[in-house]
Design a protein around this motif. Structure first.
Motif, PDB file in Angstrom:
ATOM      1  N   PRO A 168      -0.751   1.044   0.926  1.00 45.39           N
ATOM      2  CA  PRO A 168      -1.630   0.041   0.174  1.00 45.39           C
ATOM      3  C   PRO A 168      -1.765   0.527  -1.242  1.00 45.39           C
ATOM      4  O   PRO A 168      -1.994  -0.407  -2.318  1.00 45.39           O
ATOM      5  CB  PRO A 168      -2.927  -0.213   0.831  1.00 45.39           C
ATOM      6  N   VAL A 169      -1.955   1.871  -1.706  1.00 47.40           N
ATOM      7  CA  VAL A 169      -2.108   2.385  -3.090  1.00 47.40           C
ATOM      8  C   VAL A 169      -0.831   1.996  -3.686  1.00 47.40           C
ATOM      9  O   VAL A 169      -0.989   1.376  -4.686  1.00 47.40           O
ATOM     10  CB  VAL A 169      -2.264   3.926  -3.054  1.00 47.40           C
ATOM     11  N   VAL A 171       1.280  -0.343  -3.263  1.00 42.76           N
ATOM     12  CA  VAL A 171       1.536  -2.037  -3.368  1.00 42.76           C
ATOM     13  C   VAL A 171       0.416  -2.354  -4.213  1.00 42.76           C
ATOM     14  O   VAL A 171       0.922  -3.200  -5.182  1.00 42.76           O
ATOM     15  CB  VAL A 171       1.357  -2.689  -2.118  1.00 42.76           C
ATOM     16  N   ASN A 172      -0.856  -1.861  -4.439  1.00 44.69           N
ATOM     17  CA  ASN A 172      -1.902  -2.401  -5.482  1.00 44.69           C
ATOM     18  C   ASN A 172      -1.743  -1.606  -6.771  1.00 44.69           C
ATOM     19  O   ASN A 172      -2.274  -2.160  -7.525  1.00 44.69           O
ATOM     20  CB  ASN A 172      -3.184  -2.172  -4.662  1.00 44.69           C
ATOM     21  N   GLY A 173      -0.918  -0.506  -6.712  1.00 47.18           N
ATOM     22  CA  GLY A 173      -0.747  -0.032  -8.144  1.00 47.18           C
ATOM     23  C   GLY A 173      -1.815   0.776  -8.526  1.00 47.18           C
ATOM     24  O   GLY A 173      -2.130   0.915  -9.649  1.00 47.18           O
ATOM     25  N   SER A 174      -3.014   1.114  -7.738  1.00 41.52           N
ATOM     26  CA  SER A 174      -4.145   1.849  -8.045  1.00 41.52           C
ATOM     27  C   SER A 174      -4.641   2.693  -7.037  1.00 41.52           C
ATOM     28  O   SER A 174      -4.548   2.347  -6.010  1.00 41.52           O
ATOM     29  CB  SER A 174      -5.243   0.684  -8.624  1.00 41.52           C
ATOM     30  N   LEU A 175      -5.592   3.749  -7.385  1.00 42.08           N
ATOM     31  CA  LEU A 175      -6.040   4.626  -6.549  1.00 42.08           C
ATOM     32  C   LEU A 175      -7.552   4.238  -6.469  1.00 42.08           C
ATOM     33  O   LEU A 175      -8.404   4.815  -5.721  1.00 42.08           O
ATOM     34  CB  LEU A 175      -6.075   5.985  -6.866  1.00 42.08           C
ATOM     35  N   ASP A 176      -7.930   3.389  -7.371  1.00 41.96           N
ATOM     36  CA  ASP A 176      -9.486   2.779  -7.253  1.00 41.96           C
ATOM     37  C   ASP A 176      -9.684   1.872  -6.161  1.00 41.96           C
ATOM     38  O   ASP A 176      -9.159   0.903  -6.091  1.00 41.96           O
ATOM     39  CB  ASP A 176      -9.634   2.280  -8.770  1.00 41.96           C
ATOM     40  N   LEU A 177     -10.525   2.196  -5.291  1.00 43.35           N
ATOM     41  CA  LEU A 177     -10.785   1.306  -4.121  1.00 43.35           C
ATOM     42  C   LEU A 177     -11.465  -0.062  -4.589  1.00 43.35           C
ATOM     43  O   LEU A 177     -11.120  -1.172  -3.924  1.00 43.35           O
ATOM     44  CB  LEU A 177     -11.801   2.047  -3.252  1.00 43.35           C
ATOM     45  N   ASN A 178     -12.268   0.003  -5.784  1.00 42.23           N
ATOM     46  CA  ASN A 178     -12.663  -1.288  -5.924  1.00 42.23           C
ATOM     47  C   ASN A 178     -11.612  -2.224  -6.726  1.00 42.23           C
ATOM     48  O   ASN A 178     -11.692  -3.543  -6.399  1.00 42.23           O
ATOM     49  CB  ASN A 178     -13.692  -1.014  -7.240  1.00 42.23           C
ATOM     50  N   ILE A 179     -10.710  -1.657  -7.205  1.00 42.88           N
ATOM     51  CA  ILE A 179      -9.344  -2.476  -7.763  1.00 42.88           C
ATOM     52  C   ILE A 179      -8.590  -2.916  -6.702  1.00 42.88           C
ATOM     53  O   ILE A 179      -8.080  -4.109  -6.496  1.00 42.88           O
ATOM     54  CB  ILE A 179      -8.496  -1.634  -8.561  1.00 42.88           C
ATOM     55  N   ILE A 180      -8.326  -2.047  -5.613  1.00 39.94           N
ATOM     56  CA  ILE A 180      -7.510  -2.616  -4.398  1.00 39.94           C
ATOM     57  C   ILE A 180      -8.483  -3.572  -3.738  1.00 39.94           C
ATOM     58  O   ILE A 180      -7.515  -4.668  -3.188  1.00 39.94           O
ATOM     59  CB  ILE A 180      -7.554  -1.283  -3.530  1.00 39.94           C
TER      60      ILE A 180
END
Lengths: 347, 164
Positions: A168-169, A171-180
């Motif tokens: 999922p990181v 696919v979402n292009g971010s390690l920040d949980l809030n952005i995911i």
């Protein structure tokens, strides 16, 4: 100069307040989870479970905690006193620190880090040291064997967990949980679980299986093998030290539910826009907190359901599952996800 | 390869089957069987045989016991003591009749051997108390526990069958 000091004091006060709130939440959640587990398992076995202490038995776990508080704290003869005392803290503190990055709701994260997923996987692997230290310092063969088994299990299953978290990181292009979580806004068909067939579903399954092993619930509770070893690594612990181990275990089960919710089930997003998606500000925070808790609750009850159903695996089956099944699957899944992100995903 | 896929399929199918079993148990199809004891008394079976007691005959106001001591001799645990009341030779009755329930093993031999059939099993099981003395039941207590016997049937001829 004075202004800087005042700012510093305010910031510190805010931090301490957040820490206390998170700690209190964790304690209350664990007390509720233990109670819920006993109710669920009792109901599955056609029993009633705790129903005497307080109304409907809600005070049962509080009473248990008070009993543990006043129990004698025994340190075995020949044990390494310092390590023996530090071990519960080494297990408990990481499971508490993980709560820092979990987005409980819109704007309800204790500290939003831009490496949230990595932080979670790094922090939760510290508890292996605590388990080894606890087993080693007990001066007890069985504790030591239990600690080794537990450590081998935890280390083996961290790899598939991270391989599953990366999907999922990516696919979402971010390690920040809030952005995911923000990327999964909208209806439930925007959630990670229902997009990107089949990689994300496979990652979800892997995270559930490996997570079960990571939090030591059946079918992977090799660590607490009371039939083979006496009680695993915490045989010699009593009173409050044992309570800390116990607390950490149940806190981790909530953490697993929170991670799965955040990465795959849309975090604090409501499943339909009509159920609170149009709100803003504090109202949306409250609604999103409710949705996050509801999803976590469903997942935790699912964990308890599986826990009361499946028998325990043998230690070689446990290792085979991790090294021969989950890790190759995870690697192939990672390649597939990379290809999907680069070639097909509409950005 | 196909065996591996089959293994995966079979394991998931078996896990789902197991989850189905527990889910059925969890649902309303399997009601809870726990008995909430102090509020809900258990349904004692018809032939429940508790401690021996001396039920009171309502016509005479006391039990049928003639203080023969057969029960005291029969008792394997020697927990029954009987003393005869010698005031009226026509009317034998016990002056003292105690049963120490703390050692009783509920074999029922005393009730079997009683010639008058006056030792009857009680339908009680809550015999806990706070001292050993409380476990020793005297005549008064035994009469109280036994309750009252049903009134005698009307004798249809001189050979009445009252001691059945």
């Amino acid at each position: 100069m004075n202004q800087i000091l005042i700012d510093l004091a305010l910031e510190l006060g805010k931090l301490i307040a957040i820490a206390i709130v998170v700690l209190v939440f964790m304690l209350v959640a664990v007390l509720y989870l233990v109670l819920k587990l006993r109710w669920v398992i009792a109901r599955i076995q056609s029993r009633l479970g705790p129903n005497r202490t307080g109304p409907w038995g809600v005070a049962q776990t509080v009473a248990d905690a008070l009993k543990l508080f006043q129990k004698e704290d025994i340190i075995p003869k020949g044990a390494d006193k310092w390590l023996f005392t530090i071990a519960p803290a080494l297990v408990f503190i990481p499971s508490y620190l993980v709560y820092v990055v979990i987005p409980f709701g819109a704007g309800l994260t204790a500290q939003s880090l831009n490496v949230g997923v990595m932080y979670i996987s790094a922090i939760s692997s510290i508890s292996v040291i605590g388990i080894i230290v606890g087993g080693w310092a007990s001066n007890n063969k069985w504790s030591l064997l239990g600690a080794f088994r537990g450590a081998s299990q935890l280390i083996s299953y961290e790899v598939p967990i991270i391989l599953a978290l990366v999907v999922p990181v990516l696919v979402n292009g971010s390690l920040d949980l809030n952005i995911i979580v923000e990327n999964q806004a909208g209806g439930f068909w925007h959630w990670n679980l229902f997009t990107g067939f089949p990689m994300l579903q496979l990652a979800f399954l892997m995270l559930v299986i490996a997570g079960f092993a990571e939090i030591n619930v059946t079918p992977f509770d090799i660590m607490e093998a009371e039939s083979e070893l006496v009680a695993g690594f915490n045989t010699e612990y009593s009173g409050m030290k044992f309570a800390l181990f116990f607390l950490a275990e149940f806190a981790e089960s909530f953490t697993l539910a929170a991670i799965i919710t955040t990465l795959f089930l849309g975090g604090y997003q409501p499943p339909l826009h009509i159920l609170g998606g149009q709100l803003t500000g504090i109202a949306f925070s409250a609604v999103s907190l409710f949705w996050f808790m509801a999803k976590c609750w469903v997942l935790v009850v699912f964990i308890m359901w599986v826990r009361s159903t499946l028998p325990r695996v043998r230690v070689d089956q446990l290792m085979n599952l991790s090294w021969k099944a989950l890790i190759p699957t995870g690697l192939v899944n990672l390649l597939l996800t990379g290809a999907y992100v680069v070639f097909w995903m509409h950005k | 390869m196909s065996t591996i896929l089959n293994d995966i399929k079979n394991s998931f199918v078996s896990i789902i089957k197991g989850l189905k079993v527990t889910a059925v148990n969890w649902s309303v199809l399997r009601p809870c069987v726990t008995e909430l004891y102090p509020e809900q008394k258990p349904q004692l079976p018809e032939a429940y045989r508790g401690m021996p007691t001396l039920p009171v005959r309502p016509e005479t106001g006391r039990s049928d016991c003639i203080a023969c001591g057969a029960c005291a001799r029969m008792c394997p645990e020697q927990i029954i003591t009987v003393e005869v009341d010698k005031t009226d030779p026509k009317d034998r009755k016990p002056a003292k009749f105690t049963i120490d329930i703390s050692r009783c093993m509920f074999c029922g031999l005393c009730m079997e051997v009683c010639p008058k059939g006056c030792l009857k099993p009680a339908r009680t099981f809550e015999l806990a108390c706070l001292s050993r003395e409380g476990m020793i039941y005297d005549l008064e207590k035994l009469n109280k526990l036994g309750g009252e016997l049903p009134p005698l049937p009307e004798p249809d001829d001189e050979k009445s069958s009252s001691n059945k």
